[in-house]
Motif scaffolding. Structure first.
Motif, PDB file in Angstrom:
ATOM      1  N   MET A  71      15.667  14.927  -9.450  1.00 50.83           N
ATOM      2  CA  MET A  71      14.770  14.551  -8.362  1.00 50.83           C
ATOM      3  C   MET A  71      14.936  13.069  -8.049  1.00 50.83           C
ATOM      4  N   ILE A  72      14.815  12.727  -6.793  1.00 50.99           N
ATOM      5  CA  ILE A  72      15.129  11.383  -6.312  1.00 50.99           C
ATOM      6  C   ILE A  72      13.898  10.762  -5.662  1.00 50.99           C
ATOM      7  N   VAL A  73      13.662   9.497  -5.981  1.00 49.29           N
ATOM      8  CA  VAL A  73      12.657   8.699  -5.285  1.00 49.29           C
ATOM      9  C   VAL A  73      13.391   7.603  -4.532  1.00 49.29           C
ATOM     10  N   TYR A  74      13.083   7.451  -3.255  1.00 50.12           N
ATOM     11  CA  TYR A  74      13.682   6.402  -2.435  1.00 50.12           C
ATOM     12  C   TYR A  74      12.686   5.253  -2.292  1.00 50.12           C
ATOM     13  N   GLY A  75      13.154   4.041  -2.565  1.00 51.31           N
ATOM     14  CA  GLY A  75      12.286   2.881  -2.419  1.00 51.31           C
ATOM     15  C   GLY A  75      12.653   1.808  -3.413  1.00 51.31           C
ATOM     16  N   SER A  76      11.697   0.979  -3.714  1.00 47.23           N
ATOM     17  CA  SER A  76      11.856  -0.096  -4.704  1.00 47.23           C
ATOM     18  C   SER A  76      10.599  -0.131  -5.549  1.00 47.23           C
ATOM     19  N   SER A  77      10.760  -0.328  -6.841  1.00 50.09           N
ATOM     20  CA  SER A  77       9.587  -0.345  -7.711  1.00 50.09           C
ATOM     21  C   SER A  77       8.698  -1.548  -7.450  1.00 50.09           C
ATOM     22  N   ILE A  78       9.179  -2.518  -6.671  1.00 52.87           N
ATOM     23  CA  ILE A  78       8.317  -3.641  -6.298  1.00 52.87           C
ATOM     24  C   ILE A  78       7.151  -3.157  -5.433  1.00 52.87           C
ATOM     25  N   VAL A 134       5.628   3.123  -5.126  1.00 50.64           N
ATOM     26  CA  VAL A 134       6.816   3.618  -5.826  1.00 50.64           C
ATOM     27  C   VAL A 134       6.604   3.495  -7.327  1.00 50.64           C
ATOM     28  N   ARG A 135       6.097   2.362  -7.767  1.00 53.55           N
ATOM     29  CA  ARG A 135       5.853   2.124  -9.196  1.00 53.55           C
ATOM     30  C   ARG A 135       4.898   3.170  -9.762  1.00 53.55           C
ATOM     31  N   LYS A 136       3.863   3.507  -9.017  1.00 52.70           N
ATOM     32  CA  LYS A 136       2.904   4.527  -9.456  1.00 52.70           C
ATOM     33  C   LYS A 136       3.604   5.866  -9.665  1.00 52.70           C
ATOM     34  N   VAL A 137       4.458   6.261  -8.719  1.00 54.91           N
ATOM     35  CA  VAL A 137       5.171   7.527  -8.837  1.00 54.91           C
ATOM     36  C   VAL A 137       6.083   7.528 -10.061  1.00 54.91           C
ATOM     37  N   LEU A 138       6.799   6.435 -10.273  1.00 55.48           N
ATOM     38  CA  LEU A 138       7.703   6.352 -11.425  1.00 55.48           C
ATOM     39  C   LEU A 138       6.932   6.428 -12.737  1.00 55.48           C
ATOM     40  N   GLU A 185      15.415   9.810 -10.358  1.00 55.06           N
ATOM     41  CA  GLU A 185      16.434   8.825  -9.990  1.00 55.06           C
ATOM     42  C   GLU A 185      15.873   7.957  -8.864  1.00 55.06           C
ATOM     43  N   LEU A 186      15.876   6.651  -9.065  1.00 55.78           N
ATOM     44  CA  LEU A 186      15.399   5.728  -8.036  1.00 55.78           C
ATOM     45  C   LEU A 186      16.586   5.241  -7.222  1.00 55.78           C
ATOM     46  N   LYS A 187      16.535   5.487  -5.917  1.00 56.93           N
ATOM     47  CA  LYS A 187      17.572   5.004  -5.011  1.00 56.93           C
ATOM     48  C   LYS A 187      16.973   3.954  -4.089  1.00 56.93           C
TER      49      LYS A 187
END
Length: 220
Positions: A1-8, A12-16, A27-29
């Motif tokens: 499964m892929i998350v698109y974005g930036s952990s900044i 996005v950070r919450k999802v990760l 996978e973070l893209k």
């Protein structure tokens, strides 16, 4: 499964962190913040972070969705245990409230500070509205910290005395504030300071934050 974005991005950070707590590999893209592309735009038509893709999930076709709340709801349904969105009516309602509190109310204040002190000058290469950032820190943030100070139980978890989406949501925006040296004063808000520090020290958050610190330092 892929998350698109930036952990900044706190969303996005919450999802990760949510996925990490459930033992789900994502996978973070890189996407957003000026980066686009057809895969990201398919997952997030309005180019908002995060976008999400589960390859082959929908009768052999990719399932795409955007918005952190929609994504965590999908992950929770796909892997119900360990449970991070409680099923008991009161606990579930409280969890959803705290997520909304974080995503809308905390981010309304925190976004003014982070955008104007970091995103505008460091990413967009344009002046930020420092007066707006200062006003948010002086007038809006203390009210939010007063609230967190009142509601955090002795257990250190907001709902059911265990880690839930509520804690992951509320703690995530404070990473961004730390990146711009806005910290919770432990003398004025001891419970809130200890609560946020405890959640962010969890293995689901700590590696993400460490990686972000390197990135932020590299941007000056």
């Amino acid at each position: 499964m892929i998350v698109y974005g930036s952990s900044i991005s706190p969303f996005v950070r919450k999802v990760l962190a949510f996925a990490a707590e459930k033992g789900i590999s994502l996978e973070l893209k890189a996407a957003g913040m000026g980066r686009a592309g057809p895969d990201f735009e398919e997952a997030s038509p309005f180019r908002k972070m995060p976008g999400f893709r589960d390859p082959g999930a929908d009768s052999g076709k990719d399932f795409c969705i955007s918005d952190s709340t929609a994504i965590v709801a999908y992950l929770e349904a796909k892997m119900p245990e360990p449970n991070l969105i409680p099923t008991a009516p009161i606990a579930r309602a409280r969890t959803i409230w705290y997520e909304e509190f974080a995503d809308t109310i905390v981010m309304a204040a925190g976004g003014k500070m982070f955008f104007n002190r970091f995103v505008a000058p460091k990413v967009l290469k344009m002046p930020g509205d420092l007066a707006a950032a200062d006003k948010a820190e002086a007038e809006e943030l203390p009210v939010l910290l007063d609230y967190i100070e009142r509601v955090v139980p002795d257990s250190g978890f907001l709902v059911e005395d265990r880690i839930t989406l509520a804690d992951l949501s509320v703690a995530s925006p404070f990473v961004n504030l730390a990146h711009i040296d806005v910290v919770i004063d432990p003398a004025r808000w001891p419970k809130a300071a200890a609560y946020v520090a405890g959640i962010l020290a969890r293995p689901s958050f700590a590696p993400i934050i460490a990686s972000e610190r390197v990135m932020v330092a590299g941007m000056g």
